[in-house]
Motif scaffolding. Structure first.
Motif, PDB file in Angstrom:
ATOM      1  N   THR A 162     -38.973 -28.029  60.982  1.00 42.23           N
ATOM      2  CA  THR A 162     -39.998 -26.988  61.002  1.00 42.23           C
ATOM      3  C   THR A 162     -41.180 -27.426  60.158  1.00 42.23           C
ATOM      4  N   PHE A 163     -42.335 -26.821  60.422  1.00 44.16           N
ATOM      5  CA  PHE A 163     -43.510 -27.059  59.583  1.00 44.16           C
ATOM      6  C   PHE A 163     -43.598 -26.028  58.453  1.00 44.16           C
ATOM      7  N   ASP A 164     -42.713 -25.052  58.455  1.00 43.81           N
ATOM      8  CA  ASP A 164     -42.717 -24.027  57.421  1.00 43.81           C
ATOM      9  C   ASP A 164     -42.098 -24.564  56.133  1.00 43.81           C
ATOM     10  N   ARG A 165     -42.266 -23.819  55.056  1.00 44.61           N
ATOM     11  CA  ARG A 165     -41.661 -24.194  53.782  1.00 44.61           C
ATOM     12  C   ARG A 165     -40.189 -23.800  53.825  1.00 44.61           C
ATOM     13  N   ALA A 166     -39.360 -24.737  54.233  1.00 50.17           N
ATOM     14  CA  ALA A 166     -37.951 -24.446  54.458  1.00 50.17           C
ATOM     15  C   ALA A 166     -37.131 -25.720  54.258  1.00 50.17           C
ATOM     16  N   PRO A 167     -35.809 -25.589  54.060  1.00 52.88           N
ATOM     17  CA  PRO A 167     -34.968 -26.771  53.841  1.00 52.88           C
ATOM     18  C   PRO A 167     -34.966 -27.744  55.015  1.00 52.88           C
ATOM     19  N   ASN A 168     -35.233 -27.255  56.228  1.00 48.51           N
ATOM     20  CA  ASN A 168     -35.250 -28.146  57.390  1.00 48.51           C
ATOM     21  C   ASN A 168     -36.650 -28.657  57.728  1.00 48.51           C
ATOM     22  N   ASN A 169     -37.553 -28.608  56.759  1.00 47.54           N
ATOM     23  CA  ASN A 169     -38.834 -29.302  56.860  1.00 47.54           C
ATOM     24  C   ASN A 169     -38.576 -30.743  56.416  1.00 47.54           C
ATOM     25  N   LEU A 170     -38.822 -31.715  57.288  1.00 48.85           N
ATOM     26  CA  LEU A 170     -38.430 -33.098  57.029  1.00 48.85           C
ATOM     27  C   LEU A 170     -39.064 -33.647  55.750  1.00 48.85           C
ATOM     28  N   ALA A 171     -40.358 -33.424  55.558  1.00 50.36           N
ATOM     29  CA  ALA A 171     -41.035 -33.934  54.358  1.00 50.36           C
ATOM     30  C   ALA A 171     -40.429 -33.329  53.101  1.00 50.36           C
ATOM     31  N   ASN A 172     -40.220 -32.008  53.113  1.00 49.51           N
ATOM     32  CA  ASN A 172     -39.631 -31.344  51.954  1.00 49.51           C
ATOM     33  C   ASN A 172     -38.199 -31.812  51.717  1.00 49.51           C
ATOM     34  N   TYR A 173     -37.461 -31.961  52.799  1.00 46.64           N
ATOM     35  CA  TYR A 173     -36.061 -32.384  52.718  1.00 46.64           C
ATOM     36  C   TYR A 173     -35.954 -33.758  52.058  1.00 46.64           C
ATOM     37  N   LEU A 174     -36.792 -34.703  52.479  1.00 47.16           N
ATOM     38  CA  LEU A 174     -36.745 -36.048  51.910  1.00 47.16           C
ATOM     39  C   LEU A 174     -37.131 -36.045  50.436  1.00 47.16           C
ATOM     40  N   ASP A 175     -38.123 -35.236  50.064  1.00 44.52           N
ATOM     41  CA  ASP A 175     -38.524 -35.175  48.661  1.00 44.52           C
ATOM     42  C   ASP A 175     -37.394 -34.660  47.782  1.00 44.52           C
ATOM     43  N   VAL A 176     -36.699 -33.628  48.249  1.00 44.63           N
ATOM     44  CA  VAL A 176     -35.586 -33.077  47.479  1.00 44.63           C
ATOM     45  C   VAL A 176     -34.439 -34.081  47.404  1.00 44.63           C
ATOM     46  N   ASP A 187     -38.326 -27.137  45.803  1.00 45.35           N
ATOM     47  CA  ASP A 187     -38.079 -27.388  47.230  1.00 45.35           C
ATOM     48  C   ASP A 187     -39.107 -28.310  47.893  1.00 45.35           C
ATOM     49  N   TYR A 188     -40.146 -28.736  47.186  1.00 45.17           N
ATOM     50  CA  TYR A 188     -41.137 -29.641  47.793  1.00 45.17           C
ATOM     51  C   TYR A 188     -42.087 -30.177  46.734  1.00 45.17           C
ATOM     52  N   ASP A 189     -42.851 -31.205  47.153  1.00 48.72           N
ATOM     53  CA  ASP A 189     -43.925 -31.716  46.297  1.00 48.72           C
ATOM     54  C   ASP A 189     -45.150 -31.970  47.157  1.00 48.72           C
ATOM     55  N   PRO A 190     -46.318 -31.439  46.777  1.00 46.13           N
ATOM     56  CA  PRO A 190     -47.526 -31.625  47.595  1.00 46.13           C
ATOM     57  C   PRO A 190     -48.000 -33.076  47.636  1.00 46.13           C
ATOM     58  N   ILE A 244     -52.767 -27.068  60.097  1.00 45.53           N
ATOM     59  CA  ILE A 244     -53.508 -27.600  58.954  1.00 45.53           C
ATOM     60  C   ILE A 244     -52.776 -27.170  57.690  1.00 45.53           C
ATOM     61  N   ASN A 245     -52.363 -28.140  56.871  1.00 42.98           N
ATOM     62  CA  ASN A 245     -51.524 -27.826  55.720  1.00 42.98           C
ATOM     63  C   ASN A 245     -51.672 -28.924  54.669  1.00 42.98           C
ATOM     64  N   LYS A 246     -52.184 -28.558  53.499  1.00 45.42           N
ATOM     65  CA  LYS A 246     -52.370 -29.545  52.439  1.00 45.42           C
ATOM     66  C   LYS A 246     -51.053 -30.001  51.851  1.00 45.42           C
ATOM     67  N   ALA A 247     -50.123 -29.087  51.629  1.00 44.41           N
ATOM     68  CA  ALA A 247     -48.848 -29.440  51.012  1.00 44.41           C
ATOM     69  C   ALA A 247     -48.104 -30.493  51.831  1.00 44.41           C
ATOM     70  N   LEU A 248     -48.249 -30.412  53.153  1.00 44.91           N
ATOM     71  CA  LEU A 248     -47.638 -31.401  54.042  1.00 44.91           C
ATOM     72  C   LEU A 248     -48.586 -32.548  54.354  1.00 44.91           C
TER      73      LEU A 248
END
Length: 361
Positions: A162-176, A187-190, A244-248
């Motif tokens: 997903t592109f949302d702020r969630a555990p199944n967001n690939l970018a967030n998942y890899l950072d964690v 749960d994430y790093d910008p 459009i998303n800065k965090a991602l």
């Protein structure tokens, strides 16, 4: 840079001034909306600031390395500068005011603004030294499209990404998974790992602008304005499937922010380099020691936020005693504090420039 383009210096310095302003409000509880980052999807004026700096890093690479040979000496300089930037960023993430002046290892943030600048500079400079502009366009497209495909179609532990702020967001998942507790948020790093790919593309787009500014083209400002408008259109079209998303640092975010950067730079270029209108001199002085000024502002802000004064910090005490008054809103008080901080560092940049002190990182 030889045969300096004044607008590039002004743009760099203006970006640093804005970075300091949005990072140092009197209180984060009361900030005007345009001076805050978007909650997740979308963007505010504040979200333009960091990509503007990475964009101008690329533009500066085109100026500084256009006539350098791909030699061991050049590569060593690129590597050393990159390591310095990463090292300064890690220092900011690890520093605390209590002995032994280093946070517990689990609390140290590994990614960060200076770290991203260092990594992006390293890869953008190496790519520029080894590929022509046509190949760089292909690499830039590959980064942006590849990142989109990874984020949209690679499942996370069997769950659709997903592109949302969630555990199944690939970018967030890899950072964690990779950084664990060393992220900006649990749960994430910008400034995370996977989103570094499109941030390199931001700098590559700046390189293309630098090549135009160093060319013999006529009406360069119109070329940049047209490029910027095209990027905005493409970015907003891509926003329909990749928000459009800065965090991602989404691919649509890259195009939209580079579009605005080109348009603003085109305007500054027309006024300063084409028409010869003398303005923005103070921003040029800030730009001459950009990283130094940014680092000092970040370091001092951290120190002032951690020195205890009563039941608050030195930062909080100064804000409450000097800037908070019944006749003005808290948002205005918070802004005035930030403007005071900016004024101090602008003055410092002026003094350094006058004394011909240029600290290269």
């Amino acid at each position: 840079m030889k045969n300096r383009v004044i607008s590039v210096d002004i743009f760099r310095g203006l970006t640093i001034v804005l970075m300091i302003l949005v990072n140092t409000p009197g209180t984060w509880s009361h900030v005007y909306a345009p001076l805050l980052h978007a909650h997740w999807h979308g963007y505010t004026p504040t979200d333009l600031v960091f990509p503007f700096f990475l964009f101008i890093v690329g533009t500066s690479i085109a100026f500084a390395y256009q006539h350098k040979t791909a030699s061991g000496a050049t590569y060593r300089k690129i590597i050393v500068r990159s390591l310095k930037l990463v090292g300064l960023g890690l220092f900011l993430g690890a520093f605390t005011i209590t002995f032994p002046f280093i946070k517990d290892f689990a609390d140290i943030r590994f990614p960060g603004v200076l770290q991203r600048i260092g990594v992006v500079f390293f890869f953008a400079a190496l790519l520029f030294m080894n590929f022509n502009w046509k190949s760089l366009i292909g690499i830039c497209v590959a980064f942006l499209v590849g990142y989109w495909l990874l984020m949209a179609y690679v499942p996370v532990e069997g769950v659709a990404s997903t592109f949302d702020r969630a555990p199944n967001n690939l970018a967030n998942y890899l950072d964690v998974k990779i950084f664990g507790t060393h992220n900006y948020k649990p749960d994430y790093d910008p400034e995370g790992l996977l989103s570094t790919l499109p941030s390199i593309a931001t700098s590559l787009l700046g390189i293309f602008t630098g090549l135009i500014l160093t060319s013999k083209r006529e009406r360069k400002e119109m070329v940049l304005m047209g490029m910027g408008a095209a990027m905005l259109v493409l970015g907003y079209l891509w926003d329909m499937v990749f928000p459009i998303n800065k965090a991602l640092w989404s691919s649509s975010f890259v195009l939209v922010t580079a579009g605005w950067a080109n348009m603003f730079l085109a305007l500054i270029y027309y006024l300063s380099d084409v028409r010869g209108i003398a303005f923005g001199g103070i921003f040029k002085k800030v730009g001459a020691n950009a990283i130094t000024i940014y680092f000092l502002s970040s370091f001092t802000g951290k120190v002032m936020g951690r020195i205890p004064v009563g039941d608050t910090s030195l930062h909080g005490w100064l804000f409450q005693k000097v800037y908070v008054h019944d006749f003005m809103s808290m948002e205005l008080s918070s802004l005035l504090y930030g403007l005071t901080v900016v004024s101090f560092y602008v003055l410092l940049a002026h003094v350094l420039y006058k004394k011909k002190i240029f600290i290269k990182v």
